[in-house]
Design an enzyme around this catalytic site. Structure first.
Site, PDB file in Angstrom:
ATOM      1  N   GLY A 169     -24.120  11.950 -99.897  1.00  0.00           N
ATOM      2  CA  GLY A 169     -23.962  13.022 -98.924  1.00  0.00           C
ATOM      3  C   GLY A 169     -25.001  12.951 -97.823  1.00  0.00           C
ATOM      4  O   GLY A 169     -25.450  11.874 -97.417  1.00  0.00           O
ATOM      5  N   GLY A 170     -25.424  14.113 -97.359  1.00  0.00           N
ATOM      6  CA  GLY A 170     -26.388  14.186 -96.265  1.00  0.00           C
ATOM      7  C   GLY A 170     -27.713  13.546 -96.582  1.00  0.00           C
ATOM      8  O   GLY A 170     -28.438  13.120 -95.677  1.00  0.00           O
ATOM      9  N   GLY A 404     -24.253 -15.907 -70.981  1.00  0.00           N
ATOM     10  CA  GLY A 404     -24.931 -14.620 -71.114  1.00  0.00           C
ATOM     11  C   GLY A 404     -25.818 -14.545 -72.332  1.00  0.00           C
ATOM     12  O   GLY A 404     -26.830 -13.832 -72.340  1.00  0.00           O
ATOM     13  N   ALA A 405     -25.482 -15.284 -73.390  1.00  0.00           N
ATOM     14  CA  ALA A 405     -26.299 -15.264 -74.599  1.00  0.00           C
ATOM     15  C   ALA A 405     -27.692 -15.832 -74.323  1.00  0.00           C
ATOM     16  O   ALA A 405     -28.684 -15.378 -74.898  1.00  0.00           O
ATOM     17  CB  ALA A 405     -25.614 -16.058 -75.708  1.00  0.00           C
TER      18      ALA A 405
END
Length: 514
Positions: A169-170, A404-405
Site C-alpha cells: 500500500g502507501g 543524439g545519443a
C-alpha cells in the site's frame, strides 16, 4: 533510587528480549532475523544508541488498550558504520506486525528529523504490514509525515531503504522516495495492491513474490537497486554502499588510501575492446581494468542492462561511472536505460560524486513501442540530468558515438569538463552505411554495380568524416589517448577538477521532463 534503577533494568531487559519466544520463533521460521539482530549487523559493534525505547501507543478500542508493548513496533536510534554516524529505524514485525500507528510514526518522524539536523545518512529496515487499521486515519497521517521528510531530505542526506519483509500500500512510497532500495529474495515484497486485490479486480492470479518480490523489482520494474539471497549479505552491502557516500551534501565522499598505482598502465584494454564496432564485448571488464583493484558497486545491475551505473574509486577517490553495455542491445539507449542513468547522475551530482562516462553507443533504440512509450520524454531526463550536474564530468569515447545519443551521453557540447577518445572512436550523426544510403542514394541507384558503389562511398564517407581525429581537430574531443593510459589520464583529470565550482542560476528549482 537503587530499587528504581533495578526496576528500570528489568524493564529494559524485557524490551530487549522482545515480545516473547513464540513471536521470535515465528519470525525465525520465515527465515528472518529479529529487529535488533539486524541493527547489530548494520552498525559497528556496540555503537547503537536507541531513542524512545520506552514509547507506547495511547490508542484505545479494538483491544488496543490491553496491548501496549514498549517500542510500539519500531526501534529507532543512531550508531556508526566504519566510524561514521548513521541514523536508523527498524520495524519489529513481532509487534503488531510492524504496522504503523501514531506513536510508531512519531518515533520515525523524530529520528528522520534528527538525521537531517545532524547531516548523517538514514537507513530504514522495513518489515511492516502497513498502516495499523485499528488507529484509522491517524495511522495514514503518519505516513504523510514520513513522505514529507523523505522529500525534504532528498539530495541532502543519503537515504537507504532495506526491505526485509512485506511493504504494501502507501507504505511502499517511502522507499520509492529514497536514494537506494535493497531487497532480500523470498522474504521481502513491495506492492501497492496485493495479490487478493489484483485477483478481485482483474482476475489475475499471482503470488506475493511474483507480484512484488525482489527479482521482479530488480529486473522488471526497476524499483529495487540491489537484491540479495539473505539478510546478512544484504546488510553487509548496505555498509559497503555507505562507505562510498558522503554523510551529507556539504561533504565529499570519503577517500581511502590506495595501493593500486595511479599511473598503472591498462594494457589489457586494447585486447578487451574489438576495433570492429559491430562486435560486442563486456564493458564491466573495461571498468574492472580501470578502477582501483577492479572493485566497483553496480547499481540496478539487473534492470536496463544496456547501460551500466556503478560506484567505484580512482586513486582512492569515489567516482560514479555511467557506461553503455555493448553486450546488451548493442548498448543503445532506450526508455529504461535513460531513466536509470538519469537518476544515477542526479544522485552523484547531489552528493558531490564526480561522473565518468564511457561511451560506445549506436543511438537510441528505434521502434513504435519506444516512440509511443515516450522515448523523447524519457531520453530528455538523461539529457537534463547531465546538463544540470555541476560535479566534475569526464567522458571517454571508446568506439561508436552516434547521433543524439552521443550528445546526451555527456558530450562536450552539454557541459562535460573534459572529453577523451580512444583511436577506435567514431563520432558521427549515424553509421557510415546509413549515412551513405541517405547522402548518396541517387549515385548508388544509378550505378552499374550498386553494391560496389555503396562500399566505395561508405569508405569515402568514413575517410572524410569519421576518422578518429575528426572531432579532436574541431575541439570536440580534448585528446585522443592510448587505451593503456586511460586510468592515469582519468585520475589526473579528476585531481585537477577536484576544486571545480559552478554557479547555478537563481531559481527555485528546474522543471525536469517527467
Amino acid at each position: 533510587m537503587r530499587s528504581q534503577v533495578e526496576e528500570l533494568a528489568g524493564i529494559r531487559e524485557r524490551v530487549l528480549a522482545g515480545p516473547g519466544e513464540k513471536a521470535t520463533a515465528a519470525q525465525k521460521a520465515k527465515g528472518k532475523l529479529t529487529v535488533r539482530e539486524r541493527i547489530d549487523l548494520l552498525l559497528d559493534e556496540g555503537s547503537f544508541h536507541e531513542v524512545e525505547q520506552l514509547r507506547r501507543h495511547r490508542a484505545t478500542g479494538f483491544g488496543l488498550e490491553a496491548r501496549k508493548p514498549y517500542t510500539d513496533g519500531v526501534v529507532t536510534g543512531w550508531g556508526t558504520v566504519e566510524g561514521r554516524t548513521v541514523f536508523v529505524y527498524a520495524h519489529d514485525f513481532r509487534i503488531f506486525g510492524g504496522a504503523l500507528g501514531e506513536a510508531h510514526a512519531a518515533k520515525i518522524h523524530k529520528i528522520m528529523d534528527m538525521a537531517l539536523a545532524a547531516g548523517a545518512p538514514l537507513v530504514s529496515l522495513n518489515d511492516g504490514a502497513g498502516a495499523r487499521i485499528q488507529e484509522g486515519v491517524t495511522a495514514l497521517a503518519g505516513y504523510g509525515g514520513i513522505f514529507r521528510r523523505n522529500t525534504a531530505a532528498s539530495g541532502v542526506i543519503p537515504q537507504i531503504s532495506v526491505m526485509l519483509g512485506p511493504c504494501a500500500g502507501g507504505a511502499a512510497y517511502s522507499p520509492a522516495l529514497t536514494d537506494f532500495v535493497f531487497m532480500v529474495r523470498e522474504t521481502s515484497q513491495m506492492f501497492i495492491t496485493g495479490p487478493d486485490v489484483v485477483k478481485a479486480v482483474t482476475g489475475e492470479e499471482i503470488s506475493q513474490n511474483g507480484l512484488g518480490g525482489a527479482d521482479v523489482h530488480a529486473e522488471t520494474s526497476g524499483v529495487c537497486h540491489f537484491a540479495y539471497d539473505d539478510e546478512e549479505t544484504c546488510l553487509e552491502e548496505v555498509r559497503y554502499l555507505l562507505s562510498l557516500l558522503p554523510r551529507n551534501n556539504r561533504e565529499t565522499p570519503p577517500a581511502v588510501p590506495c595501493d593500486d598505482p595511479a599511473d598503472r598502465r591498462c594494457e589489457a584494454l586494447a585486447d578487451l575492446v574489438p576495433a570492429d564496432g559491430n562486435r560486442p564485448y563486456d564493458m564491466t571488464r573495461v571498468i574492472e581494468e580501470i578502477v582501483d583493484d577492479g572493485e566497483y558497486l553496480e547499481v540496478h545491475q539487473r534492470w536496463a542492462r544496456n547501460i551500466i551505473c556503478a560506484l567505484a574509486r580512482l586513486d582512492g577517490q569515489v567516482v560514479g561511472i555511467v557506461a553503455n553495455q555493448p553486450q546488451t542491445l548493442a548498448g543503445v539507449l532506450d526508455i529504461e536505460a535513460s531513466e536509470k542513468a538519469a537518476r544515477f547522475v542526479q544522485m552523484c551530482d547531489a552528493f558531490s560524486i564526480p561522473i565518468v562516462t564511457l561511451l560506445d553507443v549506436p543511438g537510441f533504440l528505434p521502434g513504435v513501442d519506444q516512440e509511443h512509450g515516450g522515448i523523447i520524454r524519457h531520453g530528455a531526463k538523461l539529457l537534463y540530468a547531465y546538463c544540470d550536474a555541476t560535479v566534475p564530468r569526464i567522458s571517454l569515447i571508446l568506439r561508436k558515438a552516434y547521433g543524439g545519443a552521443y550528445i546526451v551521453m555527456d558530450s562536450q557540447s552539454i557541459g562535460a569538463d573534459l572529453t577523451y577518445a580512444w583511436p577506435t572512436n567514431e563520432i558521427a550523426v549515424m553509421g557510415a552505411e546509413g549515412a551513405a544510403n541517405v547522402i548518396f542514394r541517387r549515385q548508388i541507384a544509378e550505378a552499374d554495380d550498386p553494391e560496389a558503389r555503396r562500399a566505395e562511398l561508405v569508405k569515402e564517407y568514413k575517410a572524410e568524416l569519421m576518422h578518429p581525429y575528426y572531432a579532436a581537430e574541431r575541439g570536440l574531443v580534448d585528446d585522443v589517448i592510448d587505451p593503456a593510459d586511460t586510468r592515469g589520464v582519468l585520475i589526473g583529470a579528476l585531481a585537477m577538477l577536484r576544486t571545480k565550482h559552478a554557479e547555478r542560476p537563481a531559481r527555485k528549482h528546474g522543471n525536469p521532463p517527467q
